[in-house]
Design an enzyme around this catalytic site. Structure first.
Site, short mmCIF file in Angstrom:
data_model
loop_
_atom_site.label_atom_id
_atom_site.label_comp_id
_atom_site.label_asym_id
_atom_site.label_seq_id
_atom_site.Cartn_x
_atom_site.Cartn_y
_atom_site.Cartn_z
N ASP A 178 0.82 -1.21 0.00
CA ASP A 178 0.00 0.00 0.00
C ASP A 178 0.86 1.26 0.00
O ASP A 178 0.62 2.20 -0.77
CB ASP A 178 -0.93 0.01 1.21
CG ASP A 178 -1.92 -1.14 1.19
OD1 ASP A 178 -2.03 -1.82 0.15
OD2 ASP A 178 -2.60 -1.36 2.21
N TYR A 230 -7.49 -11.20 9.06
CA TYR A 230 -6.25 -10.92 8.33
C TYR A 230 -5.07 -11.59 9.03
O TYR A 230 -4.25 -12.25 8.39
CB TYR A 230 -6.05 -9.40 8.25
CG TYR A 230 -4.97 -8.95 7.31
CD1 TYR A 230 -5.28 -8.45 6.05
CD2 TYR A 230 -3.63 -8.99 7.67
CE1 TYR A 230 -4.29 -8.01 5.18
CE2 TYR A 230 -2.63 -8.56 6.81
CZ TYR A 230 -2.97 -8.07 5.57
OH TYR A 230 -1.98 -7.64 4.72
#
Length: 388
Positions: A178, A230
């Site tokens: 990201d 996650y």
């Protein structure tokens, strides 16, 4: 508002909050991951691009060692002494900008010797949609502090700083994708990133020339990377690598999957199979873009979604419906994007069919009784920069 309006508003809000003019305004984009999901923390390959939704950070240095942060999405003003900032005292949204200061300290910067700062954050990156609103905050603040503190760190280093802030200050065990996309992005291009070596290449997407657009379908099902799903997937990947005796799943190829099936339970195997095949799909996508153009990648995007739905089990019914409805309405390929358990799907769509895809997806959600999605297009855009 357009981007110039956001820049001006950020400067005006800083003046209103802190009673003085900002030294400048910096911005960083959110990102869409075209393909390569959960491969980043497995030292694999990813292909994200920066988008035309950004976060703005108006920043001004102080004459003491205090850091103050405000934002448009909270009435709170958070104040800390830089010399004492640590993950243990950070909480909520302020952990993103203040975590950058802490991570710079971990990178060898003497925080006690730096000027404090005031920062005001605003953004038009949707939160919880899988478009990395968090990295946009981190990267806007990172390039601002790098400039104002005269650190002269390169973009890959700042990406590692952002990842460290996300991992330790925020508590989300994400990879470096990201921040890399937000810092390295270029217009009408994607960032092909090797997450082991951190080498990156700019890959021409060619969407505009091919008459294609990326439609974002924000399901409004919010997710949180710091919660269990996650982290559990990451733990499964580590267990799979250990079972195979390799450093990371980057070292496992498609030809190794038969052996993998024999040495681990079915769930761990399916997690491993997603990562291994997803790495192969990233490489196939880059090759197709370079040799044949973007019209050739639709089936690869579709296969990625099936793998995330069935093997990695990070999709949700709303994401699955978004993908099916978009494809039925004429998208050439579609998949969920981001960490999963909610967020957004992307649909690579001929420009003349964007309205049809939007209409059909909205109708499908209404018929299913789901909350109405937010549907919009994004354009591959430039990475973090100073605006004012």
């Amino acid at each position: 508002m357009n981007h110039d309006d956001f820049t001006s508003q950020a400067a005006a809000d800083f003046l209103d909050r802190f009673g003085r003019a900002a030294d400048g305004v910096w911005s960083a984009p959110g990102r869409v991951n075209l393909i390569g999901e959960h491969t980043d923390y497995n030292e694999g390959f990813v292909l994200p691009f920066a988008i035309d939704r950004r976060t703005w950070a108006a920043v001004g240095l102080r004459d003491d060692n205090t850091a103050r942060v405000t934002s448009t999405f909270s009435e709170d003003e958070v104040e800390v002494e830089l010399a004492q900032v640590s993950p243990e005292i950070l909480d909520g949204w302020s952990a993103y900008p203040l975590g950058i200061a802490w991570a710079l300290g971990e990178n060898g910067i003497d925080l006690a010797g730096q000027a404090g700062f005031d920062v005001h954050i605003s953004s038009d990156v949707p939160v919880g949609a899988g478009l990395s609103s968090s990295a946009a905050i981190e990267c806007a603040v990172a390039i601002a502090l790098d400039e104002r503190w005269q650190l002269e760190l390169d973009r890959p280093t700042l990406a590692r700083v952002g990842q460290l802030a996300e991992n330790k200050a925020v508590g989300a065990p994400t990879g470096i994708m990201d921040q890399s996309a937000s810092l390295l992005g270029r217009r009408d291009s994607a960032v092909f990133l090797d997450c082991r070596s951190l080498r990156s290449e700019i890959v021409d997407l060619g969407f505009q020339a091919a008459g294609l657009e990326i439609v974002i379908i924000d399901t409004k099902v919010s997710h949180a990377h710091a919660t269990g799903g996650y982290a559990a997937r990451r733990a499964s990947c580590e267990a799979g690598a250990a079972a195979l005796g390799v450093e990371s799943l980057r070292d496992v190829g498609v030809a190794d999957l038969d052996r993998a099936r024999e040495v681990m339970d079915d769930e761990t195997f399916r997690r491993v199979r997603h990562i291994v095949t997803e790495n192969a799909r990233v490489l196939a996508t880059v090759r197709a873009l370079r040799e044949s153009g973007p019209l050739a990648i639709g089936e690869i995007l579709d296969a990625s979604h099936v793998s995330m739905r069935d093997d990695f089990e990070i999709s949700v019914p709303e994401l699955d419906l978004a993908v099916v409805a978009a494809r039925a309405a004429g998208a050439i390929g579609a998949r969920m994007t981001g960490g999963g358990f909610g967020g957004a799907a992307i649909a690579l769509t001929p420009s003349h069919l964007v309205a049809e895809v939007t209409s059909q997806v909205a109708a499908a959600f209404a018929e299913a009784g789901y909350r109405a999605p937010e549907i919009f297009t994004v354009t591959p855009s430039d990475g973090a920069k100073r605006e004012l």
